[in-house]
Write a protein that holds these residues in place. Structure first.
Motif, PDB file in Angstrom:
ATOM      1  N   LEU A  24       0.833  -1.208   0.000  1.00 17.93           N
ATOM      2  CA  LEU A  24       0.000   0.000   0.000  1.00 17.93           C
ATOM      3  C   LEU A  24       0.866   1.257   0.000  1.00 17.93           C
ATOM      4  CD1 LEU A  24      -2.860  -1.012   2.483  1.00 17.93           C
ATOM      5  CD2 LEU A  24      -3.039  -0.763   0.012  1.00 17.93           C
ATOM      6  N   ILE A  30       0.067   5.088  -0.839  1.00 14.92           N
ATOM      7  CA  ILE A  30      -0.867   5.592   0.160  1.00 14.92           C
ATOM      8  C   ILE A  30      -0.112   5.844   1.452  1.00 14.92           C
ATOM      9  CG2 ILE A  30      -2.834   4.951   1.612  1.00 14.92           C
ATOM     10  CD1 ILE A  30      -3.760   3.216  -0.803  1.00 14.92           C
ATOM     11  N   GLU A  32      -0.985   7.609   5.346  1.00 11.64           N
ATOM     12  CA  GLU A  32      -1.814   8.423   6.221  1.00 11.64           C
ATOM     13  C   GLU A  32      -1.221   8.427   7.611  1.00 11.64           C
ATOM     14  OE1 GLU A  32      -5.932   8.406   5.770  1.00 11.64           O
ATOM     15  OE2 GLU A  32      -5.832   7.785   3.688  1.00 11.64           O
ATOM     16  N   GLU A 182      -7.690   2.443   7.215  1.00  7.07           N
ATOM     17  CA  GLU A 182      -8.801   3.018   6.443  1.00  7.07           C
ATOM     18  C   GLU A 182      -8.681   2.723   4.954  1.00  7.07           C
ATOM     19  OE1 GLU A 182     -11.553   5.064   7.123  1.00  7.07           O
ATOM     20  OE2 GLU A 182     -11.230   4.160   9.083  1.00  7.07           O
ATOM     21  N   ALA A 183      -7.474   2.860   4.469  1.00  6.14           N
ATOM     22  CA  ALA A 183      -7.257   2.649   3.040  1.00  6.14           C
ATOM     23  C   ALA A 183      -7.145   1.160   2.722  1.00  6.14           C
ATOM     24  CB  ALA A 183      -6.000   3.372   2.589  1.00  6.14           C
ATOM     25  N   CYS A 184      -6.627   0.401   3.663  1.00  5.62           N
ATOM     26  CA  CYS A 184      -6.417  -1.034   3.479  1.00  5.62           C
ATOM     27  C   CYS A 184      -7.749  -1.762   3.453  1.00  5.62           C
ATOM     28  CB  CYS A 184      -5.552  -1.557   4.623  1.00  5.62           C
ATOM     29  SG  CYS A 184      -5.419  -3.339   4.725  1.00  5.62           S
ATOM     30  N   GLN A 185      -8.658  -1.321   4.311  1.00  7.36           N
ATOM     31  CA  GLN A 185      -9.980  -1.912   4.419  1.00  7.36           C
ATOM     32  C   GLN A 185      -9.951  -3.427   4.585  1.00  7.36           C
ATOM     33  OE1 GLN A 185     -11.506   0.079   0.820  1.00  7.36           O
ATOM     34  NE2 GLN A 185     -13.011   1.047   2.136  1.00  7.36           N
TER      35      GLN A 185
END
Lengths: 209, 344
Positions: A24, A30, A32, A182-185
């Motif tokens: 990621l 990504i 964060e 959050e981005a990995c979900q």
């Protein structure tokens, strides 16, 4: 000569923590912040200042650019002290406690591999500085740790060249402290059955008749 | 959950924004009018003639805060962009998917399925609120027609037939616009069929402005996750057209736009005096009307809804971002399919 796909030193530690996190950050680009990364930045403020000089009779370099053509690595060392004979002594700064796995060690060894190539000196040990306890932990560059690190470098390069994203880790405790959750979900990926059900119902509503 | 940060809307003509420490300062004629901490802001939207210092722009870019200028009517004019970033592999996957007819068709159907479901919900909600039996039945009938279109959508085999079903559903839906407006408001708000450039009645002026705000949010969401907002699947690619943002927006028109427009009208929050009537028939919200709409839009974004896939309550303002992320996940092969947002 073929160019090695360069990997960031930090990618090794990310991969060691969770291969998906590595993909990621280094592939999906990504990033964060969360409370852990922000604490990390604060702990690194001095380190990243790039101030260098002589401290307690030792030459100290901060935020020293590192590279290895042999391993295809690039990055920065938090702090490198140079012993009287010119042998580098890398010190990796960590804001948290000692990790159960070898993430931090791997990063340190990889730095040492770079420094050995850059200076031609053999490095016997380095240290991990824990910001919280303000203690140094000495890490010996054993053949086993070197071999483990070399294997990891190969695995990371394979992952990044494959352009695939590995599935979320099954060790879900890791997700709790991960800024990328959050981005990995991980839940989304895990909820394939929910997605399948919604997909089958997408084009119909109950009271159609 | 990612924090829903405020969007700062500046609609004062000749306002100038600059950076002062960790705050944004707005001044007019060099007189300081407002000062807000930057860390509360997720985006800055300038409506009309607003200036800004390069230092503030640079700071916003490094923080990942978007800045756009829209004209008085919400049409996109300019945006500040930092260095090109995001994932080239994702954009590559997006471009490849757009060239695969079956993939593009599948995604088009998903976006439109979301649109039809959510539009249908607006009809049914209005039917529940309507005391007049004839009108209630009319709304229920339209809702049924949309359900049939939704079912047919599943079997659509070409982009043309998706477009046909979407157009047909849109006609049925907008035919009910006046029925969804309370009788007492129908004098001021008479919908005379969809008109865009320019809007020719109050209802069109209102929904066009709202759609412009939503489109901007969808565009920002796509850019945040690294997708190219110009390459769509349902909307044809045309220079200057944010096709993918328009695709994504289909799921949100009813939820974020139409419902809000009806609320503003039916609660009497907007009146005749909130619009400008131009010679020849064009109608726009005026400054006062825009302020009411923007404020209500911001409040609406803070409300929560149950997300069908994530199965948690999420703030409405985060929906475009969550859907953009899921679209990215689908395009990168991480999940099997894309599910549009719909409320049950």
């Amino acid at each position: 000569m073929s160019d090695l796909y360069l990997i960031m030193l930090s990618a090794l530690q990310h991969y060691s923590y969770c291969p998906r996190q590595c993909a990621l950050i280094h592939q999906e680009q990504i990033f964060e912040d969360n409370v852990f990364t922000i604490r990390g930045h604060l702990a690194h403020e001095r380190v990243d200042s790039g101030e260098s000089g002589v401290e307690y009779g030792l030459r100290v370099e901060r935020a020293l650019p590192l590279f290895s053509e042999r391993y295809g690595l690039v990055g920065k060392a938090d702090v490198v002290e140079f012993l009287a004979d010119g042998t580098p002594y890398p010190i990796e700064y960590k804001q948290g406690k000692r990790q159960q796995k070898l993430h931090d060690e791997v990063q340190l060894i990889a730095q040492a591999l770079c420094l050995e190539e850059m200076t031609g000196k053999t490095i016997a040990e380095g240290a991990i500085f824990h910001h919280k306890s303000r203690r140094r932990r000495v890490v010996a560059l054993t053949p086993a740790l070197r071999a483990h690190t070399e294997q990891l470098i190969i695995a990371v390069r394979q992952l990044l060249l494959s352009a695939q994203i590995p599935p979320p880790t099954t060790e879900r405790a890791l997700c709790e402290n991960c800024s990328l959750v959050e981005a990995c979900q991980p839940d989304l990926i895990a909820s394939a059955s929910v997605i399948k059900r919604l997909r089958s119902q997408l084009f119909s509503v109950e009271d159609e008749a | 959950m990612r924090q829903l940060l405020n969007t700062l809307y500046i609609s004062t003509d000749e306002a100038y924004l600059r950076l002062e420490g960790e705050t944004l300062v707005m001044s007019v004629d060099k007189v300081k009018r407002h000062q807000v901490p930057l860390h509360h802001l997720g985006a800055i939207v300038c409506l009309g003639r607003v200036g800004m210092s390069p230092q503030l722009m640079a700071r916003c870019m490094s923080d990942g805060r978007s800045i756009v200028w829209l004209d008085e009517n919400g049409r996109f004019q300019a945006r500040v962009e930092g260095p090109v970033n995001g994932n080239i592999l994702l954009r590559q996957a997006q471009f490849r998917a757009a060239d695969q007819v079956d993939k593009a068709l599948m995604l088009s159907k998903c976006f439109i399925a979301g649109k039809l479901r959510n539009s249908r919900n607006v009809l049914m909600r209005s039917a529940r609120d309507n005391p007049n039996e004839v009108e209630r039945e009319q709304l229920a009938k339209a809702a049924k027609a949309l359900a049939i279109n939704l079912r047919n959508l599943e079997h659509a085999e070409s982009a043309a037939s998706v477009l046909g079903l979407e157009g047909d559903a849109g006609r049925v839906y907008f035919e009910q616009m006046n029925t969804m407006i309370k009788p007492a408001m129908r004098n001021t708000f008479e919908y005379k069929g969809r008109s865009r450039r320019p809007p020719k009645d109050n209802v069109n002026a209102l929904i066009s402005f709202l759609y412009a705000l939503i489109l901007n949010d969808c565009r920002s969401a796509l850019e945040t996750v690294g997708l190219d907002p110009q390459l769509g699947f349902f909307h044809e690619v045309r220079p200057g057209r944010p096709s993918l943002a328009l695709d994504l927006m289909e799921e949100f028109r009813a939820v974020l736009g139409d419902r809000l427009a009806l609320t503003l009208i039916n609660r009497g929050q907007l009146q005749h005096g909130d619009f400008d009537y131009r010679e020849g028939g064009a109608v726009y919200l005026n400054d006062k009307g825009r302020q009411t709409v923007v404020r209500t839009y911001q409040e609406r974004k803070k409300e929560t809804l149950q997300h069908p896939v994530l199965e948690t309550e999420v703030e409405i303002g985060l929906l475009p971002l969550l859907q953009a992320r899921m679209l990215a996940r689908y395009l990168r092969g991480d999940v099997e399919t894309y599910i549009p947002f719909f409320n049950k």
